[in-house]
Write an enzyme that holds these catalytic residues in place. Structure first.
Site, PDB file in Angstrom:
ATOM      1  N   THR A   7      41.273  54.286  38.901  1.00  0.00           N
ATOM      2  CA  THR A   7      42.013  53.501  37.914  1.00  0.00           C
ATOM      3  C   THR A   7      42.057  54.256  36.589  1.00  0.00           C
ATOM      4  OG1 THR A   7      42.180  51.366  36.787  1.00  0.00           O
ATOM      5  CG2 THR A   7      39.960  52.201  37.175  1.00  0.00           C
ATOM      6  N   GLY A  11      39.602  48.833  30.634  1.00  0.00           N
ATOM      7  CA  GLY A  11      38.820  47.616  30.833  1.00  0.00           C
ATOM      8  C   GLY A  11      38.112  47.627  32.177  1.00  0.00           C
ATOM      9  N   ASP A  69      42.866  46.174  44.354  1.00  0.00           N
ATOM     10  CA  ASP A  69      44.238  45.682  44.254  1.00  0.00           C
ATOM     11  C   ASP A  69      44.132  44.186  44.008  1.00  0.00           C
ATOM     12  OD1 ASP A  69      47.029  46.336  44.231  1.00  0.00           O
ATOM     13  OD2 ASP A  69      47.224  45.188  46.079  1.00  0.00           O
ATOM     14  N   GLY A 153      48.198  40.534  31.608  1.00  0.00           N
ATOM     15  CA  GLY A 153      48.952  39.997  32.752  1.00  0.00           C
ATOM     16  C   GLY A 153      49.233  38.511  32.608  1.00  0.00           C
ATOM     17  N   TYR A 154      48.875  37.769  33.634  1.00  0.00           N
ATOM     18  CA  TYR A 154      49.167  36.335  33.679  1.00  0.00           C
ATOM     19  C   TYR A 154      48.073  35.483  33.022  1.00  0.00           C
ATOM     20  CZ  TYR A 154      52.569  37.884  37.195  1.00  0.00           C
ATOM     21  OH  TYR A 154      53.607  38.507  37.842  1.00  0.00           O
ATOM     22  N   ASP A 155      47.070  36.101  32.425  1.00  0.00           N
ATOM     23  CA  ASP A 155      45.921  35.373  31.874  1.00  0.00           C
ATOM     24  C   ASP A 155      46.279  34.230  30.911  1.00  0.00           C
ATOM     25  OD1 ASP A 155      44.319  36.973  33.413  1.00  0.00           O
ATOM     26  OD2 ASP A 155      43.384  38.055  31.753  1.00  0.00           O
ATOM     27  N   HIS A 180      38.293  36.991  39.493  1.00  0.00           N
ATOM     28  CA  HIS A 180      38.487  37.482  40.855  1.00  0.00           C
ATOM     29  C   HIS A 180      37.932  38.896  41.013  1.00  0.00           C
ATOM     30  CE1 HIS A 180      41.742  38.583  38.237  1.00  0.00           C
ATOM     31  NE2 HIS A 180      42.353  39.339  39.121  1.00  0.00           N
TER      32      HIS A 180
END
Length: 196
Positions: A7, A11, A69, A153-155, A180
């Site tokens: 990666t 973070g 992923d 992201g979608y946080d 997750h």
């Protein structure tokens, strides 16, 4: 033991380094080891994509490699965005466009019909082909308005009823414990300890 992290996300790198240090492994990002182009993620599941990346880099650098992923799943949308979470609106990594598309797609749904979850699969692959995977999930409600400045992201849309906050409102330390990715990493480390 040295492990390579597949990666470039700072973070994730911090989180993974800390976790592996606790079991006495040195974790280094792929950028510090080799300049290798990213593989194409052609899998149909989070696990397949995580394994594609882990095996690809393990062969390239001849060291054990950790990859992951992850994405978000809205129950009402038949498991979408899923593996396409990062490019849901068409362009990879455009958080704002992805969030807008998810809000639009979930417009017909209210209350419990907006349930969903974050899913992450971590994969560890060795150059000899051995592999280990673990999955982590975090359940919540996908709202149609933003709250919180943290995370990515979608946080800001992902509401955790038990905390009364979105993922973007949680302090990083707390988020890492219940996220997750945090859960998938913890499960993977438990499997690794059993192997010793």
């Amino acid at each position: 033991m040295k492990i390579v992290l597949a990666t470039h996300n700072q973070g994730k790198i911090r989180e993974f380094k800390k976790a592996f240090a606790e079991i006495g492994w040195e974790a280094v990002p792929i950028a510090d080891v080799a300049d290798v182009p990213e593989p194409e993620e052609t899998g149909h599941t989070f696990e397949e994509n995580a394994l594609i990346k882990a095996h690809y880099y393990a062969k390239a650098v001849n060291l054990p490699v950790l990859s992951d992923d992850s994405g978000i799943i809205a129950d009402a949308l038949g498991d979408r965005p899923g593996i396409y979470s990062a490019r849901y609106a068409g362009v990879h990594g455009d958080d704002e466009a992805n969030n807008r598309k998810l809000i639009e797609d979930l417009k017909p749904y209210t209350g419990d019909k907006r349930k969903g979850r974050y899913v992450c699969v971590t994969a560890l692959a060795w150059p000899d082909g051995r592999e280990l995977t673990a999955e982590g999930t975090c359940e919540g409600i996908i709202r149609d308005f933003y709250k919180g400045k943290g995370g990515f992201g979608y946080d800001p849309l992902f509401y955790l009823p038990q905390y009364g906050k979105t993922m973007a409102e949680l302090p990083m330390e707390e988020k890492n414990k219940i996220s997750h990715r945090g859960r998938a990493l913890k499960a993977l480390l438990a499997k690794l300890k059993e192997m010793k």
